[in-house]
Scaffold this active site. Structure first.
Site, PDB file in Angstrom:
ATOM      1  CE  LYS A  75     -20.732  26.659 -16.594  1.00  0.00           C
ATOM      2  NZ  LYS A  75     -19.429  27.263 -16.304  1.00  0.00           N
ATOM      3  CG  ASP A 123     -17.553  30.720 -13.746  1.00  0.00           C
ATOM      4  OD1 ASP A 123     -17.432  30.025 -12.712  1.00  0.00           O
ATOM      5  OD2 ASP A 123     -17.825  30.229 -14.861  1.00  0.00           O
ATOM      6  CG  ASN A 181      -9.001  32.399 -28.622  1.00  0.00           C
ATOM      7  OD1 ASN A 181      -8.664  31.572 -27.778  1.00  0.00           O
ATOM      8  ND2 ASN A 181     -10.006  32.200 -29.451  1.00  0.00           N
ATOM      9  CB  THR A 217     -10.310  31.178 -33.131  1.00  0.00           C
ATOM     10  OG1 THR A 217     -10.067  29.769 -33.107  1.00  0.00           O
ATOM     11  CG2 THR A 217     -11.202  31.532 -34.294  1.00  0.00           C
TER      12      THR A 217
END
Ligand code: NAP
Length: 282
Positions: free
Chosen positions: A65, A101, A152, A154
């Site tokens: 992508k 998306d 998240n 991270t």
């Protein structure tokens, strides 16, 4: 006969041929949609020769992508925002890339929750900061929410995501440490899991969903299994739920419309077909 494809590496797992095959049959279109395994070193050549091979366009999946985004001369604003392309078609001689998306996720939310759900949703908590999270934050940022919080594992990636997506007029964007997740739940109207937790073969996402307000909505974009442990817990608590399969189906609509000239519907029969395939492969 018009032809389209999905490229990835590996590609055997893709359910896109089932989705587009269903719509081709339903609309009686003499077209084809095929899976093509394209290794990274063959990507540039594939894009350069796809028209000569008779393709009107196609879908792009992992790991291509971002690479396709960098190779194209023309992309939509949405693809530029996400720096990733999942749908290709020709305009004249120019190959154009889009990322569906965002609209796929938002169309599924609107379908599942009904028009106007966002008017009573102030805070969204998005878990994860990968490619899917970027699309979802971009989609939610276009609605009338007050805050979008991104948590998240991270933290630096959550910070990077919110810094890159902030707009002067949209909702406030904040990054949250994964360890503070539970404390954020009571003020969360919409919870969206975009991490791989809960996916078949991965650990479940364990959260105390009872801390959400009673009107809270729980959305999980993981669709294998169809009902993740997170969604099953939300169901047991009587919370509103949105599953991941609808996003997959809705993101396919614009591509089909570009290649085959008909805008297809995400209908219950299509959903049943893909559900049966997912259950059959467990
Ligand atoms: P990605 O870019 O690889 O991001 C994965 C995310 O999951 C990262 O935020 C990662 O955190 C987090 N994560 C992974 N393991 C974790 C763990 N043990 N604990 C906490 N967080 C963890 O993947 P993606 O493309 O965004 O896809 C994410 C999920 O969404 C996948 O399950 C995919 O199948 C699904 N998806 C569904 C649709 C649909 O149409 N329904 C579309 C796209 C994706 P770190 O940053 O800390 O590594």
């Amino acid at each position: 006969m018009k032809k389209a494809f999905v490229i990835g590496h590996p590609i055997a797992h893709s359910r896109s041929p089932l989705i587009h095959g269903y719509w081709l049959r339903k609309h009686g279109i003499p077209g084809s949609y095929e899976r093509i395994d394209v290794p990274p070193e063959a990507l540039r050549d594939f894009l350069a020769t796809m028209r000569d091979r008779g393709f009107a366009g196609g879908n792009v999946t992992v790991p291509h992508k971002e690479a396709v985004f960098r190779l194209l001369g023309r992309v939509t604003d949405r693809a530029a925002q996400l720096q990733a392309v999942n749908t290709l078609w020709f305009e004249g001689d120019t190959l154009v890339g889009d990322n569906t998306d965002i609209t796929g996720f938002m169309a599924h939310l609107d379908d599942s929750l009904g028009e106007g759900w966002d008017a009573s949703t102030r805070t969204a908590l998005v878990l994860g900061a990968g490619g899917a999270a970027r699309a979802i934050v971009a989609g939610l940022a276009g609605r009338s929410l007050e805050r979008i919080v991104v948590a998240n594992r991270t933290l630096a990636k959550a910070r990077e995501l919110v810094e890159g997506m902030a707009t002067p007029t949209g909702p406030t964007l904040e990054a949250l440490d994964w360890d503070d997740l539970e404390r954020a739940l009571p003020k969360t109207d919409l919870l969206v899991n975009t991490t791989t937790l809960g996916m078949a073969g991965q650990p479940p996402l364990k959260l105390t969903l009872g801390r959400l307000p009673r009107h809270g909505i729980v959305c999980d974009i993981v669709y294998v299994p169809l009902e993740t442990e997170l969604l099953a817990t939300a169901r047991a608590l009587g919370l509103r739920r949105v599953d991941g399969l609808g996003m997959l189906l809705h993101q396919a609509v614009p591509g089909f419309s570009h290649w085959f000239g008909v805008t297809p519907k995400v209908d219950p029969e299509l959903r049943r077909l893909i559900e049966a395939d997912i259950v059959g492969h467990r």
